[in-house]
Design a protein around this motif. Structure first.
Motif, PDB file in Angstrom:
ATOM      1  N   THR A  44       0.856  -1.451   0.181  1.00 31.82           N
ATOM      2  CA  THR A  44       0.389   0.051  -0.143  1.00 31.82           C
ATOM      3  C   THR A  44       0.665   1.031  -0.086  1.00 31.82           C
ATOM      4  N   LEU A  47       2.558   1.690  -3.075  1.00 33.79           N
ATOM      5  CA  LEU A  47       1.401   2.035  -4.724  1.00 33.79           C
ATOM      6  C   LEU A  47       2.056   3.962  -4.180  1.00 33.79           C
ATOM      7  N   ARG A  48       1.549   4.280  -3.083  1.00 35.79           N
ATOM      8  CA  ARG A  48       0.782   5.317  -2.593  1.00 35.79           C
ATOM      9  C   ARG A  48       1.966   6.351  -3.031  1.00 35.79           C
ATOM     10  N   ALA A  50       4.893   5.373  -5.462  1.00 34.43           N
ATOM     11  CA  ALA A  50       4.933   5.348  -6.748  1.00 34.43           C
ATOM     12  C   ALA A  50       3.650   6.448  -7.284  1.00 34.43           C
ATOM     13  N   SER A  51       3.072   6.854  -6.540  1.00 31.47           N
ATOM     14  CA  SER A  51       1.757   7.264  -7.275  1.00 31.47           C
ATOM     15  C   SER A  51       2.293   9.116  -6.737  1.00 31.47           C
ATOM     16  N   SER A  52       2.605   9.636  -6.068  1.00 30.17           N
ATOM     17  CA  SER A  52       2.986  10.700  -5.693  1.00 30.17           C
ATOM     18  C   SER A  52       4.854  10.970  -6.569  1.00 30.17           C
ATOM     19  N   ARG A  53       5.427  10.097  -6.378  1.00 32.59           N
ATOM     20  CA  ARG A  53       6.447   9.886  -7.401  1.00 32.59           C
ATOM     21  C   ARG A  53       7.479   9.929  -6.107  1.00 32.59           C
ATOM     22  N   SER A  54       7.387   9.474  -4.814  1.00 36.60           N
ATOM     23  CA  SER A  54       8.136   9.760  -4.425  1.00 36.60           C
ATOM     24  C   SER A  54       9.107   8.218  -3.351  1.00 36.60           C
ATOM     25  N   ALA A  72       2.793  -3.836 -12.757  1.00 39.15           N
ATOM     26  CA  ALA A  72       2.645  -2.414 -13.373  1.00 39.15           C
ATOM     27  C   ALA A  72       3.197  -1.629 -13.812  1.00 39.15           C
ATOM     28  N   GLY A  74       6.616  -0.724 -12.562  1.00 37.08           N
ATOM     29  CA  GLY A  74       6.707  -0.217 -11.212  1.00 37.08           C
ATOM     30  C   GLY A  74       8.432  -0.822 -11.560  1.00 37.08           C
ATOM     31  N   THR A 269      12.487   4.361 -11.162  1.00 37.20           N
ATOM     32  CA  THR A 269      12.126   6.048 -10.493  1.00 37.20           C
ATOM     33  C   THR A 269      12.273   6.648 -12.044  1.00 37.20           C
TER      34      THR A 269
END
Length: 374
Positions: A44, A47-48, A50-54, A72, A74, A269
């Motif tokens: 979790t 994924l979070r 990844a969505s915020s590019r951090s 995905a 990633g 990244t």
């Protein structure tokens, strides 16, 4: 500063990881820091992030979850970062791979074995069981008063599925056909143990840690569990325990359990320079020397064959575990990211079948759930 996201929330494991990261950091001339969250939160959080590019530089996933992140797009193929699989058994390479690409380096692996109380079996004049018939008969004879013959986890979580797989796979069952006769036979065997009174009805709510607590308290003569319990078992010097392969349906069959453990991955990244250094960190943390140090601390089996050979010589009491690991399989080898649907379906089936429903009906519904993904 380079960051590793992992699930080493336990104080001891956190310290071992910190020491390994300090050694590798010194070797590479960098600083490595770990961010530890409970195992159930790693995916979790990743994924979070990844969505915020951090995203962190390295994520240590449970191997059963890694394919979801890889699917995905990633993760980076570790071979492109210079990591080799030369001294790693094929089963463990598959454990860290998705669709043939090597995304996750394991430092150590584990699986399940039969733990038994040496004193209880000796007093009863019984040998360690090797087949299902022997296990059922032995568990029944050892059930007395508050003590059950056997303890295992059949809870509605991955613990229960992990513990069911040796029975399912050793019997020739397949995760693609949950309502197949071999899977039904395996679940019926668990039901028979409950019917005999050899297995507590509370097994449907027990985690693997609960099972270990029951064994240590003298409430179970035998248990199905893994090497991560050894450190706790050894705190009770009066408890004389041994381990053996999990009994098989028929004499001569191979005991096939699930490979467990985590893999180190490098997230995509977009910063190729940092990704290259992250690859070097993973290579160091999963090196033969670091694997052996970690495995000797944690009682796990090194993924590297050369390190595992040294481990066997230094851990003779866990030889049975090394044999189980050699035959063990990755949970996601056949289904990849589809494993999670199968796991959830099986968890629900245990709860129903072990509280009264027929195994056939419970597993038929599980197969429908797994197929539909609901």
């Amino acid at each position: 500063m380079y960051t590793v996201l992992n699930s080493s929330t336990d104080e001891t494991y956190h310290r071992w990881d910190a020491e390994a990261m300090a050694r590798c950091g010194k070797q590479l001339g960098i600083t490595i820091e770990q961010q530890s969250v409970p195992a159930a939160q790693v995916m979790t959080k990743a994924l979070r992030m990844a969505s915020s590019r951090s995203l962190p530089d390295i994520v240590q996933f449970d191997a059963s979850e890694m394919p979801t992140f890889a699917e995905a797009g990633g993760l980076i193929d570790l071979t492109t970062l210079g990591l080799s699989t030369r001294d790693i058994p094929k089963g463990i390479v598959a454990f860290g791979s998705y669709k043939g690409t090597y995304y996750g380096a394991a430092r150590s692996v584990n699986t399940l074995a039969l733990f038994y109380n040496k004193d209880v079996l000796r007093q009863a004049g019984l040998p360690v069981p090797t087949t299902w018939d022997e296990l059922r008969a032995t568990a029944k004879k050892l059930t007395h008063g508050k003590r059950y013959g056997l303890a295992l986890s059949a809870g509605g979580a991955e613990d229960g599925v992990f513990q069911f797989l040796p029975f399912m796979w050793s019997n020739g069952g397949d995760e693609r056909t949950l309502d197949g006769p071999r899977v039904v036979e395996a679940l019926d065997f668990w039901k028979d143990l409950i019917k005999d009174g050899s297995l507590s009805k509370s097994t449907v709510s027990w985690t693997q840690a609960d099972v270990n607590d029951q064994f240590m308290a003298g409430n179970a003569a035998m248990m199905i569990n893994g090497p991560w319990q050894v450190e706790t078992l050894n705190t009770d010097k009066s408890l004389h325990w041994g381990i053996a392969p999990i009994p098989v349906p028929r004499a001569g069959a191979t005991s096939v359990g699930p490979l467990g453990g985590a893999v180190l991955t490098v997230p995509n990244t977009g910063d190729t320079e940092r990704e290259r250094m992250a690859g070097r960190i993973v290579a160091c943390l999963s090196s033969e020397k670091e694997q052996l140090t970690y495995a000797l601390n944690s009682w796990m089996v090194p993924a590297n064959e050369k390190a595992a050979a040294v481990w066997r010589r230094r851990m003779p009491e866990l030889q049975a575990l090394a044999g189980q690991v050699a035959a063990a399989r990755s949970r996601t080898a056949e289904l990849g990211a589809g494993w999670s649907s199968v796991s959830l379906a099986l968890q629900s089936a245990f709860q129903s079948a072990l509280t009264g429903e027929s195994s056939q009906a419970a597993l038929k519904r599980a197969q429908q759930r797994a197929t539909s993904g609901n």
